[in-house]
Design a protein around this motif. Structure first.
Motif, PDB file in Angstrom:
ATOM      1  N   PHE A   1      63.559 -86.018  10.782  1.00  0.00           N
ATOM      2  CA  PHE A   1      63.340 -86.881   9.626  1.00  0.00           C
ATOM      3  C   PHE A   1      64.428 -87.933   9.473  1.00  0.00           C
ATOM      4  CE2 PHE A   1      61.597 -88.093   5.689  1.00  0.00           C
ATOM      5  CZ  PHE A   1      62.613 -88.196   4.743  1.00  0.00           C
ATOM      6  N   SER A   2      65.674 -87.562   9.704  1.00  0.00           N
ATOM      7  CA  SER A   2      66.770 -88.495   9.456  1.00  0.00           C
ATOM      8  C   SER A   2      66.751 -89.701  10.393  1.00  0.00           C
ATOM      9  CB  SER A   2      68.110 -87.767   9.581  1.00  0.00           C
ATOM     10  OG  SER A   2      68.261 -87.212  10.876  1.00  0.00           O
ATOM     11  N   TRP A   3      65.978 -89.641  11.482  1.00  0.00           N
ATOM     12  CA  TRP A   3      65.888 -90.773  12.398  1.00  0.00           C
ATOM     13  C   TRP A   3      64.932 -91.857  11.908  1.00  0.00           C
ATOM     14  CZ3 TRP A   3      65.252 -88.124  17.849  1.00  0.00           C
ATOM     15  CH2 TRP A   3      66.430 -87.440  18.155  1.00  0.00           C
ATOM     16  N   TYR A   4      64.139 -91.566  10.873  1.00  0.00           N
ATOM     17  CA  TYR A   4      63.063 -92.458  10.445  1.00  0.00           C
ATOM     18  C   TYR A   4      63.465 -93.312   9.247  1.00  0.00           C
ATOM     19  CZ  TYR A   4      59.700 -90.079  13.450  1.00  0.00           C
ATOM     20  OH  TYR A   4      59.014 -89.587  14.539  1.00  0.00           O
ATOM     21  N   VAL A   5      63.120 -94.586   9.324  1.00  0.00           N
ATOM     22  CA  VAL A   5      63.095 -95.433   8.134  1.00  0.00           C
ATOM     23  C   VAL A   5      61.862 -95.016   7.343  1.00  0.00           C
ATOM     24  CG1 VAL A   5      62.778 -97.771   7.277  1.00  0.00           C
ATOM     25  CG2 VAL A   5      64.251 -97.352   9.265  1.00  0.00           C
ATOM     26  N   MET A   6      62.023 -94.862   6.030  1.00  0.00           N
ATOM     27  CA  MET A   6      60.922 -94.433   5.169  1.00  0.00           C
ATOM     28  C   MET A   6      60.576 -95.538   4.177  1.00  0.00           C
ATOM     29  SD  MET A   6      60.325 -91.481   6.357  1.00  0.00           S
ATOM     30  CE  MET A   6      59.068 -91.041   5.165  1.00  0.00           C
ATOM     31  N   GLY A   7      59.277 -95.764   4.010  1.00  0.00           N
ATOM     32  CA  GLY A   7      58.833 -96.809   3.102  1.00  0.00           C
ATOM     33  C   GLY A   7      57.749 -96.328   2.166  1.00  0.00           C
TER      34      GLY A   7
ATOM     35  N   ILE B   1      63.824 -97.284   2.571  1.00  0.00           N
ATOM     36  CA  ILE B   1      65.179 -96.763   2.669  1.00  0.00           C
ATOM     37  C   ILE B   1      65.497 -96.532   4.138  1.00  0.00           C
ATOM     38  CG2 ILE B   1      64.423 -94.359   2.312  1.00  0.00           C
ATOM     39  CD1 ILE B   1      67.046 -93.991   0.658  1.00  0.00           C
ATOM     40  N   SER B   2      66.696 -96.918   4.511  1.00  0.00           N
ATOM     41  CA  SER B   2      67.083 -96.850   5.916  1.00  0.00           C
ATOM     42  C   SER B   2      67.357 -95.417   6.339  1.00  0.00           C
ATOM     43  CB  SER B   2      68.339 -97.695   6.143  1.00  0.00           C
ATOM     44  OG  SER B   2      69.447 -97.128   5.447  1.00  0.00           O
ATOM     45  N   ARG B   3      67.547 -95.254   7.633  1.00  0.00           N
ATOM     46  CA  ARG B   3      68.014 -93.984   8.156  1.00  0.00           C
ATOM     47  C   ARG B   3      69.303 -93.595   7.442  1.00  0.00           C
ATOM     48  NH1 ARG B   3      68.006 -95.253  14.501  1.00  0.00           N
ATOM     49  NH2 ARG B   3      68.954 -93.201  14.600  1.00  0.00           N
ATOM     50  N   PHE B   4      69.392 -92.334   7.067  1.00  0.00           N
ATOM     51  CA  PHE B   4      70.561 -91.763   6.392  1.00  0.00           C
ATOM     52  C   PHE B   4      70.805 -92.372   5.004  1.00  0.00           C
ATOM     53  CE2 PHE B   4      71.375 -91.847  11.034  1.00  0.00           C
ATOM     54  CZ  PHE B   4      71.214 -90.492  11.271  1.00  0.00           C
ATOM     55  N   GLY B   5      69.862 -93.156   4.497  1.00  0.00           N
ATOM     56  CA  GLY B   5      69.933 -93.644   3.124  1.00  0.00           C
ATOM     57  C   GLY B   5      70.979 -94.703   2.853  1.00  0.00           C
ATOM     58  N   VAL B   6      71.432 -95.389   3.882  1.00  0.00           N
ATOM     59  CA  VAL B   6      72.510 -96.366   3.719  1.00  0.00           C
ATOM     60  C   VAL B   6      72.057 -97.595   2.934  1.00  0.00           C
ATOM     61  CG1 VAL B   6      74.099 -97.880   4.953  1.00  0.00           C
ATOM     62  CG2 VAL B   6      73.661 -95.560   5.808  1.00  0.00           C
TER      63      VAL B   6
ATOM     64  N   ASP C   1      67.511 -85.731   3.267  1.00  0.00           N
ATOM     65  CA  ASP C   1      67.268 -85.379   4.664  1.00  0.00           C
ATOM     66  C   ASP C   1      67.301 -83.868   4.887  1.00  0.00           C
ATOM     67  OD1 ASP C   1      68.864 -88.293   6.269  1.00  0.00           O
ATOM     68  OD2 ASP C   1      66.976 -88.039   5.194  1.00  0.00           O
ATOM     69  N   ALA C   2      68.022 -83.155   4.052  1.00  0.00           N
ATOM     70  CA  ALA C   2      68.077 -81.691   4.195  1.00  0.00           C
ATOM     71  C   ALA C   2      66.721 -81.063   3.870  1.00  0.00           C
ATOM     72  CB  ALA C   2      69.151 -81.114   3.296  1.00  0.00           C
ATOM     73  N   LYS C   3      65.943 -81.736   2.999  1.00  0.00           N
ATOM     74  CA  LYS C   3      64.639 -81.207   2.591  1.00  0.00           C
ATOM     75  C   LYS C   3      63.477 -81.960   3.232  1.00  0.00           C
ATOM     76  CE  LYS C   3      66.266 -79.608  -1.919  1.00  0.00           C
ATOM     77  NZ  LYS C   3      66.083 -79.692  -3.389  1.00  0.00           N
TER      78      LYS C   3
END
Length: 124
Positions: free
Chosen positions: A29-35, A51-56, A74-76
């Motif tokens: 999951f953490s590798w994906y940009v989410m929209g 939101i970018s990878r790792f929420g930056v 990302d943990a969930k």
């Protein structure tokens, strides 16, 4: 490949709030940009937030800035869209989307994973 399932839509009065959730499974999951995108009847699917990878970094369309907040855990394997001060023009089916890349795309055709959508209806 990641699969996405949205929840949290519903009927709310203007000025109210809703929180949309998107659960991801089957990928890193953490590798994906989410929209988040939305589509009203007779309208094209439009970008809402990402939101970018790792929420930056977070990006928003102008009409929701200051009212909506995108976040991820990302943990969930979850991404959220907190929607406040809702307006009737926010009424649409809201879709969660994902793409495995570094930058944040703003066009729907740049995302390759989609949820089934959740209806948000704001009454006046």
């Amino acid at each position: 490949q990641v699969q996405l399932v949205e929840s949290g839509g519903g009927l709310v009065q203007a000025g109210g709030s809703l929180r949309l959730s998107c659960a991801a499974s089957g990928g890193v999951f953490s590798w994906y940009v989410m929209g988040w995108f939305r589509q009203a009847p007779g309208q094209a699917r439009e970008f809402v937030a990402a939101i970018s990878r790792f929420g930056v970094q977070q990006l928003y369309t102008d009409s929701v800035k200051g009212r909506f907040t995108i976040s991820r855990d990302d943990a969930k394997n979850m991404v959220y869209l907190q929607m406040n001060s809702l307006k009737p023009e926010d009424t649409a089916v809201y879709y969660c989307a994902a793409v495995h890349q570094v930058g944040i795309p703003l066009e729907a055709n740049e995302y390759d994973r989609w949820g089934q959508g959740t209806q948000v209806t704001v009454s006046s």
